[in-house]
Design an enzyme around this catalytic site. Structure first.
Site, mmCIF file in Angstrom:
data_model
loop_
_atom_site.group_PDB
_atom_site.id
_atom_site.type_symbol
_atom_site.label_atom_id
_atom_site.label_comp_id
_atom_site.label_asym_id
_atom_site.label_seq_id
_atom_site.Cartn_x
_atom_site.Cartn_y
_atom_site.Cartn_z
ATOM 1 N N GLU A 89 0.855 -1.211 0.000
ATOM 2 C CA GLU A 89 0.000 0.000 0.000
ATOM 3 C C GLU A 89 0.882 1.249 0.000
ATOM 4 O O GLU A 89 1.724 1.425 0.892
ATOM 5 C CB GLU A 89 -0.931 -0.019 1.215
ATOM 6 N N LYS A 284 -7.527 -1.347 11.235
ATOM 7 C CA LYS A 284 -6.904 -1.758 9.971
ATOM 8 C C LYS A 284 -5.672 -0.891 9.720
ATOM 9 O O LYS A 284 -4.621 -1.372 9.298
ATOM 10 C CB LYS A 284 -7.917 -1.633 8.824
#
Ligand code: MEV
Length: 451
Positions: A89, A284
């Site tokens: 990411e 998360k």
């Protein structure tokens, strides 16, 4: 339903690596002439290293790359670390690095391991009276310990081993359901194999002793071992990391007043405490940092994630794993999180990149690695909340995503440099990047780019 029988195979694992690739290409990829070369292009150039990777799992056909980055300037308990992170990411490493630098000038992270006990169960069904089972358990407990002596010898030599074995009555949840609950100290190893081996041995001894026991009736000797397995929920293997600073030193680099920043930060944490939809995203974000370190250091990120989420729901409601307190002019932000990490065993010495990550961290022991990992999770969460309550998340996110969009469009290195300069002081939106690039290329549609 008609199943395509050519897509099913027996004995796939017995095929050679070439054979596996050929079969996949034939049956699933329309005999794509380039597919095998493509897969091979991801093989390591050194056959020995490739073989090592092949043997980590079954049916390996190639390697799957994700970036290995570092977040420097992590001051944890007065020691500076350059933290390895394996993650795809785009904004995660940048956010960790930014938070690390921010706290570097404010005393850094203070971390401690609160406890390190791991847990496993023999789950079984038994059909008599609990009191009778408890009497038998007390008779057999010394044998459970003694019978695993050989298995635990190495661990005991390192200062670990079996800490305790208890009988747990779960028959209020499910008729006849009981557990042997064992607690372990596994030193610097994650300990899964050690724990599972001990549990399987307990179950054998327990059954054999029950069969021989002179005080139990024939009916009381009936036992069904359901399974023996460690629990990935390790609430007694827990680490705390925290940061703190005077409120007024929090807002450098933002237009917001320190008071407003603190108020919004506290509100953001509070929302994650009371609203599971937000808590899930909040946690998360924490695991963006934690998983990246756990993967880079060769640990089991599925176990660490599962454990963290169960812990987040320990009161019956899923909540934030981080906490904040503003008191007497001091902002304090911390995380308490259970995680079972190892620095010996598993992939830690085998995977060359994992080995490198451990070296980069100065070959930490398991406790030190727990503190580094928890601090990275806290840093990640601090960075996310700071962005969310000030500029909004998209500014930083999209800046980091810019190169991905340009790469998707097939931009050259020179074009990427030009575009990066152009978007330096602008909010990056996908559509704006596409339009900018189409202009640069003098075309009207993405189809004309032929990518
Ligand atoms: C994105 O991967 C993570 C965040 O959504 C975390 C958060 O909202 O706290 C930015």
């Amino acid at each position: 339903m008609k199943v395509e029988s050519n897509k099913i195979i027996k004995g796939f694992s017995k095929l050679s690596k070439e054979g596996k690739m050929e079969w996949i290409v034939k049956e699933y990829l329309d005999n794509d002439a380039n597919a095998i070369d493509f897969l091979k292009s991801y093989w390591h150039e050194d056959p020995k290293t490739q073989k090592l990777h092949d043997e980590f799992i079954e049916n390996t056909i190639t390697n799957f790359y994700i970036p290995f980055g570092v977040a420097p300037n992590f001051l944890i308990n007065d020691k500076v670390y350059c933290v390895p992170m394996a993650i795809e990411e785009s904004s995660v490493v940048a956010a960790s690095a930014k938070s690390a630098s921010f706290w570097l000038n404010r005393g850094g992270f203070k971390a401690q391991v609160l406890s390190k006990t791991k847990i496993g169960h023999v789950h079984f069904a038994w059909y008599g009276k609990y009191e009778r089972l408890l009497e038998f358990f007390n008779r057999v407990k010394p044998q459970l310990m003694a019978g695993t002596d050989e298995l635990t010898a190495n661990m005991r030599a390192r200062g670990g081993g079996i800490l305790d074995i208890q009988l747990v009555n779960k028959s209020d949840l499910e008729p006849n359901y009981y557990q042997l609950l064992a607690k372990f100290e596994t030193c610097d190893s994650m300990g899964a194999n050690f724990i599972n081996s001990c549990l399987e041995e307990f179950s054998k001894i327990f059954q054999a002793e029950m069969e021989k026991d002179a005080l139990l009736s024939q009916d009381e000797k009936k036992i069904q071992i359901i399974m023996c397995i460690l629990s990935n929920f390790t609430p007694e293997c827990i680490v705390r990391s925290e940061v703190s600073c005077p409120v007024e030193s929090l807002v450098e680099g933002t237009d917001m007043s320190a008071e407003k920043f603190c108020e919004k930060f506290e509100q953001a944490i509070h929302v994650a405490m009371i609203e599971p939809y937000r808590a899930t995203t909040h946690n998360k974000g924490i695991f963006n940092g934690i998983d990246a370190v756990v993967i880079a250091t060769g640990n089991d990120f599925r176990a660490v994630e599962a454990c963290g989420h169960t812990y987040a729901a320990r009161d019956g409601q899923y909540k934030s794993l981080t906490n904040v307190e503003v008191k007497d002019g001091i902002f304090r932000f911390w995380i308490d999180i259970p995680m079972a990490l190892g620095t010996v065993g598993g992939l830690t010495k085998l995977h060359p990149m994992v080995n490198f990550a451990h070296k980069l961290l100065g070959n930490p022991n398991a406790e030190e690695l727990m503190m580094i990992t928890a601090s990275t999770g806290l840093a990640q969460n601090f960075g996310a909340i700071r962005s969310l309550v000030t500029t909004g998340i998209q500014k930083g996110h999209m800046k980091m995503h810019l190169l991905n969009i340009l790469n998707q469009l097939g931009a050259t290195e020179e074009e990427k440099t030009t575009a990066t300069k152009y978007f330096k002081d602008k909010v990056v939106a996908h559509k704006d990047v596409v339009n900018y690039y189409l202009d640069l290329k003098g075309v009207k549609t993405v189809a004309e780019l032929n990518v």
